[in-house]
Scaffold this active site. Structure first.
Site, mmCIF file in Angstrom:
data_model
loop_
_atom_site.group_PDB
_atom_site.id
_atom_site.type_symbol
_atom_site.label_atom_id
_atom_site.label_comp_id
_atom_site.label_asym_id
_atom_site.label_seq_id
_atom_site.Cartn_x
_atom_site.Cartn_y
_atom_site.Cartn_z
ATOM 1 N N THR A 1 38.476 -13.170 -31.554
ATOM 2 C CA THR A 1 39.755 -12.581 -31.925
ATOM 3 C C THR A 1 39.573 -11.067 -32.014
ATOM 4 O O THR A 1 38.503 -10.541 -31.731
ATOM 5 C CB THR A 1 40.253 -13.127 -33.277
ATOM 6 O OG1 THR A 1 39.443 -12.575 -34.338
ATOM 7 C CG2 THR A 1 40.155 -14.646 -33.324
ATOM 8 N N CYS A 2 40.623 -10.372 -32.450
ATOM 9 C CA CYS A 2 40.548 -8.911 -32.520
ATOM 10 C C CYS A 2 39.579 -8.435 -33.594
ATOM 11 O O CYS A 2 39.162 -7.278 -33.580
ATOM 12 C CB CYS A 2 41.931 -8.313 -32.759
ATOM 13 S SG CYS A 2 42.742 -8.906 -34.256
#
Length: 408
Positions: A45-46
């Site tokens: 994910t980010c």
């Protein structure tokens, strides 16, 4: 598992380990070829990249998931070892339960993490990289997270990255209402960011690549501009947000230097790897924010609600632990219940013949009786987990199996 996230690693390190969908698939494929690994899930994910593995034999014990993740990204383990957190056993189980419902997120109570964990599970399943241990663990974690989300209000505001963006701009005293805004990227985060800017009163334009025109979803109130025109439109924009999965910068120093215009610019980079060249922060009148900027926001949850969430998650942890301890005995339970079903049908066969039924009808009744008896016995066997210590399950079930065999 080994993870690298916002707690230990700054954005310039995290982006070295960010993985595209195709990179995740390649990592899962290679896990199937690694001796000792029987199950693998990759979460990217980010704010984090995590490499989860399971295995049963001595070859697994010698594996270092952090080193394996470095191998996937072509990075030197010795250089990045300090940024990794490695968890195993119950600690890993507990962490995944909390991660899945947002308790471990930089944006506390993150509304998107549950779908990201679920997607990681589905991808691993599609790639044939799961074993029963990893499948059951992630499925249980997602189920537990859903229960928390429906039963507990961890926060009373939207906890998406896009909502955090507007909160950050508010903390920095940056006015959105009436400002001309450009959002680069039409993915989920880009659309959420555009919608938040519209809601805050911004005059929002979203870039769109030509080949995506037909399939694109444009948030209400947004204008559309071609992606290739982003530099031409830059001088008139006051707030620019980028949220793509591009491996290249969407805004570079060379091309922006002459296009900034006289009005000040607020640049918000919501991508990992970063979309905006970091050197842009050095241009006059430019304020650049990236994912690490969210650490300025203070997210706190209600202590009572967090306690309730932990209580719910603990039930799912125990459920998984019981399954894990009991998993080797599942074939024994199946054998006991199958034999009980067959014996029940055999005992009923003579009685059923006394009724004026066709042969097909008699067989249907006997099959139904066998199935019902098998389910009842299996349920009783599995029920032993609730009232017996794990070390007593095996001799008890073996005794039942011996008794069932004697019925023959």
């Amino acid at each position: 598992m080994a993870g690298i996230d916002y707690r230990k690693a700054p954005v310039e390190v995290r982006e070295q380990f960010s993985m595209t969908a195709s990179a995740v698939e390649r990592a899962l494929e290679r896990s199937r070829e690694t001796e000792g690994i029987t199950g693998c899930v990759v979460i990217s994910t980010c704010n984090r990249t995590e490499y989860w593995i399971s295995g049963e034999d001595e070859r697994f014990d010698g594996l270092n998931p952090a080193a394996l993740l470095c191998r996937e990204k072509g990075q030197e383990y010795d250089i990045y070892a300090q940024y990794f957190t490695v968890r195993e056993g119950r600690e890993a189980v507990h962490y995944l339960m909390e991660l899945s419902c947002g308790l471990q997120s930089q944006i506390f109570g993150d509304d998107q993490i549950i779908s990201q964990v679920k997607h990681a599970l589905e991808t691993a399943r599609e790639q044939g990289a799961l074993d029963a241990v990893m499948e059951t663990l992630f499925r249980t974690a997602v189920t537990g997270a859903k229960k928390v989300k429906t039963k507990v209000l961890l926060t009373n505001v939207d906890r998406s990255v896009a909502a955090a963006m507007t909160a950050l701009l508010g903390e920095e005293q940056i006015q959105i209402r009436g400002k001309k805004c450009m959002v680069i990227g039409n993915g989920e985060i880009g659309r959420l960011a555009a919608a938040e800017l519209v809601k805050a009163g911004g005059d929002v334009s979203m870039t769109l690549r030509q080949y995506k025109t037909k399939e694109a979803i444009i948030p209400a109130g947004c204008h559309v501009i071609p992606y290739d025109s982003r530099y031409e439109r830059l001088p008139e924009m006051e707030i620019v947000v980028s949220a793509t999965v591009s491996p290249h910068y969407t805004l570079t120093m060379d091309k922006c230097r002459e296009q900034m215009g006289e009005n000040g610019k607020v640049l918000v980079d919501l991508a990992i790897p970063r979309d905006m060249e970091p050197e842009l922060a050095g241009l006059p009148g430019v304020r650049l924010y990236d994912m690490d900027s969210f650490s300025r926001l203070k997210y706190e949850g209600d202590a009572r609600q967090i306690s309730v969430a932990d209580e719910i998650l603990r039930k799912y942890e125990l459920e998984y632990e019981q399954w894990y301890e009991f998993r080797d005995l599942v074939p024994v339970v199946k054998k006991i219940s199958h034999m009980a079903g067959e014996d029940t049908a055999a005992r009923l066969r003579k009685a059923v013949r006394q009724y004026p039924l066709s042969r097909e009808e008699r067989e249907e009744i006997l099959q139904a009786a066998s199935k019902a008896a098998s389910k009842v016995v299996a349920k009783l066997c599995y029920g032993l987990r609730e009232d017996m210590e794990p070390e007593k399950w095996q001799p008890c079930l073996e005794g039942l199996l011996h008794s069932a065999e004697n019925l023959e």
